[in-house]
Structure formats: C-alpha cells, structure tokens
Design a protein around this motif. Sequence first.
Motif, PDB file in Angstrom:
ATOM      1  N   THR A  87      10.418 -57.110-105.469  1.00 13.63           N
ATOM      2  CA  THR A  87      10.628 -56.604-104.111  1.00 13.63           C
ATOM      3  C   THR A  87       9.604 -55.570-103.688  1.00 13.63           C
ATOM      4  OG1 THR A  87      13.014 -56.982-104.303  1.00 13.63           O
ATOM      5  CG2 THR A  87      12.283 -55.469-102.570  1.00 13.63           C
ATOM      6  N   ILE A  88       9.445 -54.518-104.494  1.00 16.41           N
ATOM      7  CA  ILE A  88       8.653 -53.372-104.045  1.00 16.41           C
ATOM      8  C   ILE A  88       7.164 -53.682-103.987  1.00 16.41           C
ATOM      9  CG2 ILE A  88       7.976 -51.011-104.637  1.00 16.41           C
ATOM     10  CD1 ILE A  88      10.869 -50.625-105.617  1.00 16.41           C
ATOM     11  N   VAL A  89       6.597 -54.232-105.049  1.00 15.43           N
ATOM     12  CA  VAL A  89       5.163 -54.535-105.036  1.00 15.43           C
ATOM     13  C   VAL A  89       4.830 -55.579-103.973  1.00 15.43           C
ATOM     14  CG1 VAL A  89       3.248 -55.491-106.366  1.00 15.43           C
ATOM     15  CG2 VAL A  89       4.773 -53.799-107.413  1.00 15.43           C
ATOM     16  N   PRO A  90       5.570 -56.696-103.883  1.00 19.63           N
ATOM     17  CA  PRO A  90       5.253 -57.656-102.817  1.00 19.63           C
ATOM     18  C   PRO A  90       5.392 -57.070-101.411  1.00 19.63           C
ATOM     19  CG  PRO A  90       6.640 -58.686-104.477  1.00 19.63           C
ATOM     20  CD  PRO A  90       6.619 -57.214-104.788  1.00 19.63           C
ATOM     21  N   ARG A  91       6.325 -56.151-101.233  1.00 19.45           N
ATOM     22  CA  ARG A  91       6.588 -55.611 -99.896  1.00 19.45           C
ATOM     23  C   ARG A  91       5.690 -54.445 -99.530  1.00 19.45           C
ATOM     24  NH1 ARG A  91      12.675 -54.271 -97.649  1.00 19.45           N
ATOM     25  NH2 ARG A  91      12.076 -53.471 -95.587  1.00 19.45           N
ATOM     26  N   PHE A  92       5.381 -53.579-100.501  1.00 16.92           N
ATOM     27  CA  PHE A  92       4.661 -52.349-100.187  1.00 16.92           C
ATOM     28  C   PHE A  92       3.265 -52.270-100.791  1.00 16.92           C
ATOM     29  CE2 PHE A  92       9.231 -51.313-100.042  1.00 16.92           C
ATOM     30  CZ  PHE A  92       9.326 -51.020 -98.691  1.00 16.92           C
ATOM     31  N   GLY A  93       2.869 -53.265-101.564  1.00 19.45           N
ATOM     32  CA  GLY A  93       1.495 -53.320-102.008  1.00 19.45           C
ATOM     33  C   GLY A  93       1.280 -53.092-103.488  1.00 19.45           C
ATOM     34  N   ALA A  94       0.091 -53.510-103.940  1.00 23.76           N
ATOM     35  CA  ALA A  94      -0.258 -53.459-105.358  1.00 23.76           C
ATOM     36  C   ALA A  94      -0.334 -52.046-105.904  1.00 23.76           C
ATOM     37  CB  ALA A  94      -1.585 -54.171-105.588  1.00 23.76           C
ATOM     38  N   ALA A  95      -0.448 -51.033-105.030  1.00 24.31           N
ATOM     39  CA  ALA A  95      -0.490 -49.647-105.506  1.00 24.31           C
ATOM     40  C   ALA A  95       0.744 -49.301-106.314  1.00 24.31           C
ATOM     41  CB  ALA A  95      -0.627 -48.687-104.325  1.00 24.31           C
ATOM     42  N   TYR A  96       1.856 -49.987-106.030  1.00 23.53           N
ATOM     43  CA  TYR A  96       3.108 -49.682-106.727  1.00 23.53           C
ATOM     44  C   TYR A  96       3.230 -50.413-108.064  1.00 23.53           C
ATOM     45  CZ  TYR A  96       4.616 -47.051-102.719  1.00 23.53           C
ATOM     46  OH  TYR A  96       4.698 -46.095-101.725  1.00 23.53           O
ATOM     47  N   PRO A 151       8.410 -39.503 -94.482  1.00 26.27           N
ATOM     48  CA  PRO A 151       8.663 -40.583 -95.438  1.00 26.27           C
ATOM     49  C   PRO A 151       7.596 -41.668 -95.354  1.00 26.27           C
ATOM     50  CG  PRO A 151      10.614 -40.119 -94.084  1.00 26.27           C
ATOM     51  CD  PRO A 151       9.473 -39.387 -93.468  1.00 26.27           C
ATOM     52  N   SER A 152       7.215 -42.193 -96.498  1.00 32.04           N
ATOM     53  CA  SER A 152       6.364 -43.375 -96.528  1.00 32.04           C
ATOM     54  C   SER A 152       7.243 -44.596 -96.254  1.00 32.04           C
ATOM     55  CB  SER A 152       5.702 -43.504 -97.898  1.00 32.04           C
ATOM     56  OG  SER A 152       6.686 -43.752 -98.896  1.00 32.04           O
ATOM     57  N   ALA A 153       6.615 -45.753 -96.097  1.00 28.58           N
ATOM     58  CA  ALA A 153       7.388 -46.984 -95.904  1.00 28.58           C
ATOM     59  C   ALA A 153       8.304 -47.238 -97.099  1.00 28.58           C
ATOM     60  CB  ALA A 153       6.443 -48.162 -95.678  1.00 28.58           C
ATOM     61  N   MET A 154       7.798 -46.935 -98.284  1.00 28.60           N
ATOM     62  CA  MET A 154       8.611 -47.079 -99.498  1.00 28.60           C
ATOM     63  C   MET A 154       9.790 -46.108 -99.470  1.00 28.60           C
ATOM     64  SD  MET A 154       9.302 -48.100-102.611  1.00 28.60           S
ATOM     65  CE  MET A 154       9.813 -47.521-104.240  1.00 28.60           C
ATOM     66  N   ASP A 155       9.551 -44.866 -99.029  1.00 26.22           N
ATOM     67  CA  ASP A 155      10.627 -43.888 -98.917  1.00 26.22           C
ATOM     68  C   ASP A 155      11.712 -44.383 -97.963  1.00 26.22           C
ATOM     69  OD1 ASP A 155       9.317 -42.095-100.592  1.00 26.22           O
ATOM     70  OD2 ASP A 155       8.358 -41.028 -98.925  1.00 26.22           O
ATOM     71  N   GLU A 156      11.307 -44.921 -96.829  1.00 27.84           N
ATOM     72  CA  GLU A 156      12.281 -45.399 -95.853  1.00 27.84           C
ATOM     73  C   GLU A 156      13.163 -46.487 -96.460  1.00 27.84           C
ATOM     74  OE1 GLU A 156      10.488 -46.538 -92.212  1.00 27.84           O
ATOM     75  OE2 GLU A 156       9.576 -44.579 -91.839  1.00 27.84           O
ATOM     76  N   TYR A 157      12.568 -47.347 -97.247  1.00 25.09           N
ATOM     77  CA  TYR A 157      13.320 -48.401 -97.923  1.00 25.09           C
ATOM     78  C   TYR A 157      14.369 -47.794 -98.857  1.00 25.09           C
ATOM     79  CZ  TYR A 157      14.066 -52.059-101.487  1.00 25.09           C
ATOM     80  OH  TYR A 157      14.614 -52.941-102.374  1.00 25.09           O
ATOM     81  N   VAL A 158      13.977 -46.793 -99.611  1.00 28.10           N
ATOM     82  CA  VAL A 158      14.895 -46.149-100.559  1.00 28.10           C
ATOM     83  C   VAL A 158      15.956 -45.336 -99.818  1.00 28.10           C
ATOM     84  CG1 VAL A 158      15.087 -44.483-102.434  1.00 28.10           C
ATOM     85  CG2 VAL A 158      13.184 -46.094-102.392  1.00 28.10           C
TER      86      VAL A 158
END
Length: 207
Positions: A87-96, A151-158
């Motif tokens: 979920t997280i890498v496909p949605r928010f990018g390879a940085a994760y 919040p980052s996009a990842m933060d908003e998801y969490v």
Amino acid sequence: MPEVLELCDDLPRVAEERSVLFSETALETFLSAAAKEYASITPNEPRSCFGVLLGTGAEGAFLVDRIEFGRNARTTSPAARQEFETTIVPRFGAAYENPVRAWWLDPADLLRISRLADLVGLDILGSIHLHPDWHRLGPESERGRPLSDRPSAMDEYVFRGCGWPINVVCYLERRHGSLYYSVAAWDGDCRPLPLRVRASVPGSRGE
C-alpha cells in the motif's frame, strides 16, 4: 498500522475544534529525543522520532501532560512490511522503501503505554513525530520536496486511518549553526488545531 488502528477504535473522535495545550516539559522531552535523531541523519537515513501524547480533555481543550516513546516496528513486524510493500510504497513512492523512513509503533509498546496511561489517570490523545529539513540533508531527489510542520501525504493517510484526536508535527531544522523548530497540531481529518505551549514563568499557572 493495522495494530495501531485496532487500538484507536475506542478513542474519542473530534466533534468540534479544540485547542491543544501542551506542557512545556513534555515538549522539551520530545525535542531532546528528536535532536538526537536529527544529529544522526545522513543523506541515506532520514531518521524518525515518534511519541505518544498522554493527557486529558477539559473545557474545550486537550491538555498534553506527558510523552511516551515506543519502538519502531517498521522492519520487524510482518504486518508493517506487508503494509509498506502493498500500500504505502505503491501509493506514496519508492522513498518509503527506505527502512528508516516512517514509523510503525510496536503494538506491544502501544499496549504498554495504554496501560501506563490508565495507571496515571491520563488518556492517549494522539501522537507527535519529527519532520527534519530533509530537503537540505537528504539526497538530491528530495531537494524540491521540503517538509514543514504540515502533514505529508503519508501523514494524512495515517492520521485519517487512526483517527486519534491530536496529531502533532514537529519540524526541526539547522540554520546558522543552531536548531530551530515549529510545531503544529492536526485532528483526525487533518484539519488544523490551535496549539499553545504552557509558559513556565512565575505566576503563569491558573491565570
């Protein structure tokens, strides 16, 4: 995150805007821990710092009195690894894919903190985590994506998935040889909450 979400289900949801009144001692506890992590950041390791906020709700405000820390189960929990991979890498990018980026609170530590809160008569109100000036310290690919106390996009998801009443982001940067910070609070729907830090000066209590 699923482990965290399960224990979030019984926490109160934000019905209206409430101020976040932060103990200066609690904030200093987090800043001390965050500064140590910040000092270890390299271009390949953004480093994380995450704490759980304990306090009470009263008269239209959340009073944060204490911060407790837990371990990052980002790489040790099978559920965490699966969440990041699917979920997280496909949605928010390879940085994760970086194993030291982002935080997955160890469920055993969350349970321990929950029991401690009950023991001392406090509630789990939410979380606080570090955003460093990764756009300066990280690799070239991060230069155009500055972090802040938003919040980052990842933060908003969490934040939306967990639904904790308070989610505090602490931005930390080094400028002119010194560390500077800002903090901002957000509710479970990523709306800003007023945040104030208690003044530890003579005569400040009860006024």
